[in-house]
Design a protein around this motif. Structure first.
Motif, mmCIF file in Angstrom:
data_model
loop_
_atom_site.group_PDB
_atom_site.id
_atom_site.type_symbol
_atom_site.label_atom_id
_atom_site.label_comp_id
_atom_site.label_asym_id
_atom_site.label_seq_id
_atom_site.Cartn_x
_atom_site.Cartn_y
_atom_site.Cartn_z
ATOM 1 N N ASP A 79 0.814 -1.216 0.000
ATOM 2 C CA ASP A 79 0.000 0.000 0.000
ATOM 3 C C ASP A 79 0.847 1.266 0.000
ATOM 4 N N PHE A 80 2.138 1.128 -0.338
ATOM 5 C CA PHE A 80 3.048 2.273 -0.349
ATOM 6 C C PHE A 80 4.106 2.019 -1.418
ATOM 7 N N PRO A 81 3.740 2.193 -2.698
ATOM 8 C CA PRO A 81 4.672 1.899 -3.788
ATOM 9 C C PRO A 81 5.763 2.954 -3.917
ATOM 10 N N ILE A 82 6.835 2.610 -4.592
ATOM 11 C CA ILE A 82 7.880 3.576 -4.911
ATOM 12 C C ILE A 82 7.324 4.553 -5.944
ATOM 13 N N PRO A 83 7.502 5.853 -5.743
ATOM 14 C CA PRO A 83 6.908 6.836 -6.657
ATOM 15 C C PRO A 83 7.330 6.635 -8.109
ATOM 16 N N LEU A 96 16.803 4.185 -0.480
ATOM 17 C CA LEU A 96 17.008 4.693 0.880
ATOM 18 C C LEU A 96 16.070 5.867 1.165
ATOM 19 N N ASN A 97 15.935 6.768 0.196
ATOM 20 C CA ASN A 97 15.020 7.899 0.360
ATOM 21 C C ASN A 97 13.579 7.413 0.515
ATOM 22 N N PHE A 98 13.228 6.400 -0.251
ATOM 23 C CA PHE A 98 11.885 5.822 -0.176
ATOM 24 C C PHE A 98 11.613 5.236 1.207
ATOM 25 N N LEU A 99 12.588 4.501 1.753
ATOM 26 C CA LEU A 99 12.424 3.918 3.085
ATOM 27 C C LEU A 99 12.296 5.002 4.152
ATOM 28 N N GLN A 100 13.013 6.109 3.966
ATOM 29 C CA GLN A 100 12.901 7.233 4.897
ATOM 30 C C GLN A 100 11.484 7.799 4.871
ATOM 31 N N CYS A 101 10.934 7.951 3.671
ATOM 32 C CA CYS A 101 9.555 8.452 3.535
ATOM 33 C C CYS A 101 8.556 7.496 4.185
ATOM 34 N N TYR A 102 8.790 6.199 3.988
ATOM 35 C CA TYR A 102 7.910 5.174 4.571
ATOM 36 C C TYR A 102 7.937 5.253 6.096
ATOM 37 N N GLU A 377 -3.568 -17.461 2.748
ATOM 38 C CA GLU A 377 -4.702 -18.348 2.990
ATOM 39 C C GLU A 377 -4.700 -18.898 4.411
ATOM 40 N N THR A 378 -3.514 -19.221 4.932
ATOM 41 C CA THR A 378 -3.419 -19.788 6.286
ATOM 42 C C THR A 378 -3.939 -18.807 7.334
ATOM 43 N N ALA A 379 -3.603 -17.520 7.158
ATOM 44 C CA ALA A 379 -3.973 -16.531 8.178
ATOM 45 C C ALA A 379 -5.095 -15.592 7.721
ATOM 46 N N ALA A 380 -5.753 -15.919 6.611
ATOM 47 C CA ALA A 380 -6.864 -15.105 6.097
ATOM 48 C C ALA A 380 -6.456 -13.650 5.914
ATOM 49 N N LEU A 381 -5.401 -13.461 5.089
ATOM 50 C CA LEU A 381 -4.831 -12.140 4.869
ATOM 51 C C LEU A 381 -5.067 -11.659 3.442
ATOM 52 N N GLU A 382 -4.967 -10.350 3.265
ATOM 53 C CA GLU A 382 -4.947 -9.762 1.922
ATOM 54 C C GLU A 382 -3.656 -10.252 1.239
ATOM 55 N N PRO A 383 -3.759 -10.941 0.102
ATOM 56 C CA PRO A 383 -2.562 -11.519 -0.513
ATOM 57 C C PRO A 383 -1.741 -10.484 -1.287
ATOM 58 N N ILE A 384 -0.534 -10.859 -1.629
ATOM 59 C CA ILE A 384 0.276 -10.044 -2.538
ATOM 60 C C ILE A 384 -0.323 -10.176 -3.937
ATOM 61 N N LYS A 385 -0.397 -9.072 -4.645
ATOM 62 C CA LYS A 385 -0.986 -9.090 -5.985
ATOM 63 C C LYS A 385 -0.177 -10.004 -6.912
ATOM 64 N N PRO A 386 -0.838 -10.872 -7.664
ATOM 65 C CA PRO A 386 -0.122 -11.816 -8.545
ATOM 66 C C PRO A 386 0.822 -11.136 -9.530
ATOM 67 N N VAL A 387 0.536 -9.895 -9.919
ATOM 68 C CA VAL A 387 1.406 -9.204 -10.875
ATOM 69 C C VAL A 387 2.818 -9.037 -10.327
ATOM 70 N N MET A 388 2.952 -8.944 -9.009
ATOM 71 C CA MET A 388 4.277 -8.760 -8.409
ATOM 72 C C MET A 388 5.159 -9.981 -8.666
ATOM 73 N N THR A 389 4.588 -11.168 -8.438
ATOM 74 C CA THR A 389 5.344 -12.399 -8.678
ATOM 75 C C THR A 389 5.674 -12.542 -10.165
ATOM 76 N N LYS A 390 4.706 -12.247 -11.015
ATOM 77 C CA LYS A 390 4.929 -12.370 -12.469
ATOM 78 C C LYS A 390 6.046 -11.436 -12.925
ATOM 79 N N LEU A 391 6.012 -10.189 -12.460
ATOM 80 C CA LEU A 391 7.020 -9.216 -12.870
ATOM 81 C C LEU A 391 8.384 -9.555 -12.290
ATOM 82 N N HIS A 392 8.410 -10.008 -11.039
ATOM 83 C CA HIS A 392 9.687 -10.413 -10.431
ATOM 84 C C HIS A 392 10.330 -11.540 -11.221
ATOM 85 N N ASN A 393 9.551 -12.562 -11.545
ATOM 86 C CA ASN A 393 10.100 -13.708 -12.279
ATOM 87 C C ASN A 393 10.546 -13.309 -13.685
#
Length: 428
Positions: A79-83, A96-102, A377-393
């Motif tokens: 919920d806090f992407p790099i600009p 590093l600047n991004f992490l400071q902003c976060y 699924e184990t903890a009933a959480l909002e998952p990571i968007k599938p596009v992230m895995t696709k783009l990473h790979n």
């Protein structure tokens, strides 16, 4: 969990910041211990190598001029992407600047105790708090003891060099160093360099050094041939058999002379501050016993954030923190110790059957999507968007296929499932 619960977070790098933010979100109290003077962990650059002014090992492995080897589009938080900016592969200072902003956005920094070195973490035998954490205030040289309900270990795993074991290491008369201590290609002007290892850092540094060195040889045991066309002064060799006074002999029977050997052979998971009562062991980089690669099964009020690698790091750190806090908050009940052990054994057995070595126990890569899905699924959480895995790979494959040009690629997230790519039309 009641709001009086206090969480210890060890490290103020990306994992520690993500965890701190999520604990604050559910109303927990936190203390973040950070050994250096800055947040950001390994994203901080320093010319220094070896020991710092307090005699402690320099933590960061950052080198001068580094640009990310993953696109920024997969490096932000859910919920806090790099600009947005025109490039996908950006300088380390931008991260590093991004992490400071976060950290500022989520009010984390005021909870960080800078220049505090964690010396020992042990369980408490008597009293309401479960953990005793001994730390040293470095500027004042004072040792203090703190008590916590929960401990998050977020100290990273790119700080303790791992070197290969082969004979005659000490006979080589030239310079030997690990990539942890690499800072600039300028230091290799005119040298003949042997780079041992062809992982991401080995590939990247061999290419960087070849711009300044007379010749670079990259030694590795990667079976698949690289599609990358390397510069004429960068050649490949199989594994080193042993070092000689002037260079190395290889398993193919050949010998070559070198003036410098650079080990790009990875890092050891290292938690020197964990007492025996924590019940965690590390065997050839396999940290165990852990439920879903993060919760300490022996002492479940301790968790490790960030052990899996070849992942969308910030996205995964955030997911792991949310996973643990589902249980620590009392929203979900943690499985029994036996149930967690059974789950761990079943998951690891599948890995061994697929050919993973013990040293790859926490390696994800193409399987990362399954891991994220399992946590969500184990903890009933909002998952990571599938596009992230696709783009990473996809970007990881581009790194392997075209090391010289992959950073020219520009990506744009279209929606939760898809991305657009423009290849090769940008100047580096």
């Amino acid at each position: 969990m009641d709001h009086s619960s206090v969480f210890c977070i060890i490290g103020a790098g990306t994992a520690g910041l993500a965890t701190a933010r999520r604990v604050l979100e559910i109303g927990g109290q936190i203390v973040v211990f950070e050994q250096t003077t800055e947040i950001g962990g390994t994203w901080n650059y320093t010319d220094a190598i070896g020991k710092d002014k307090y005699g402690l090992d320099i933590h960061t492995s950052m080198y001068k001029g580094l640009r990310t080897n993953l696109p920024k589009e997969v490096m932000g938080f859910p919920d806090f992407p790099i600009p947005e900016q025109k490039e996908s592969y950006i300088p380390s200072q931008d991260i590093l600047n991004f992490l400071q902003c976060y950290a500022e956005k989520f009010d984390v920094i005021r909870h960080v105790r800078f220049e505090y070195h964690v010396m020992m973490v042990d369980t408490v035998t008597n009293g309401p708090k479960k953990w005793k954490v001994q730390v040293k205030n470095l500027p004042e040289a004072k040792i203090g003891t703190y008590f916590f309900d929960y401990v998050f270990v977020c100290n990273g795993h790119y700080h303790t060099p791992q070197k290969p074991h082969f004979s005659n290491t000490d006979v080589f008369l030239g310079k030997q160093l690990h990539s942890h201590d690499y800072r600039s290609a300028e230091n290799f002007n005119g040298e003949t360099v042997l780079v041992i290892g062809a992982g991401p850092s080995g590939m990247d540094l061999a290419l960087e050094i070849s711009k300044k060195a007379r010749h670079v040889t990259m030694s590795h045991h990667t079976k698949e041939p690289f599609k990358t066309i390397f510069p004429i002064n960068l050649t490949q060799k199989p594994d080193v058999r042993e070092l000689t006074p002037t260079g190395a002999s290889f398993v193919d029977g050949t010998c070559e002379d070198f003036s410098v050997i650079l080990y790009c052979t990875g890092y050891r998971y290292n938690f020197p501050f964990l007492g025996a009562s924590c019940g965690v062991s590390v065997d050839d980089n396999y940290v165990q016993p852990l439920f879903k690669h993060c919760i300490n099964i022996t002492q479940p009020t301790m968790a490790f954030i960030g052990l899996p690698y070849y992942v969308c790091a910030a996205q995964m750190f955030d997911l792991q923190a949310r996973f643990c806090l589902k249980y620590y908050s009392g929203e979900k009940r943690l499985p029994t110790q036996q149930e967690m052990i059974t789950d761990m054994n079943a998951q690891m057995e599948r890995r061994w059957e697929q050919g993973y070595r013990k040293s790859q126990a926490h390696m994800m890569g193409p399987a990362q999507g399954e891991y994220y899905k399992d946590l969500a699924e184990t903890a009933a959480l909002e998952p990571i968007k599938p596009v992230m895995t696709k783009l990473h790979n996809e970007s990881s494959q581009r790194f392997n296929d075209d090391l010289l040009n992959f950073r020219r690629d520009v990506f744009r997230i279209v929606d939760d499932q898809s991305f657009e790519e423009t290849s090769g039309n940008m100047a580096i």
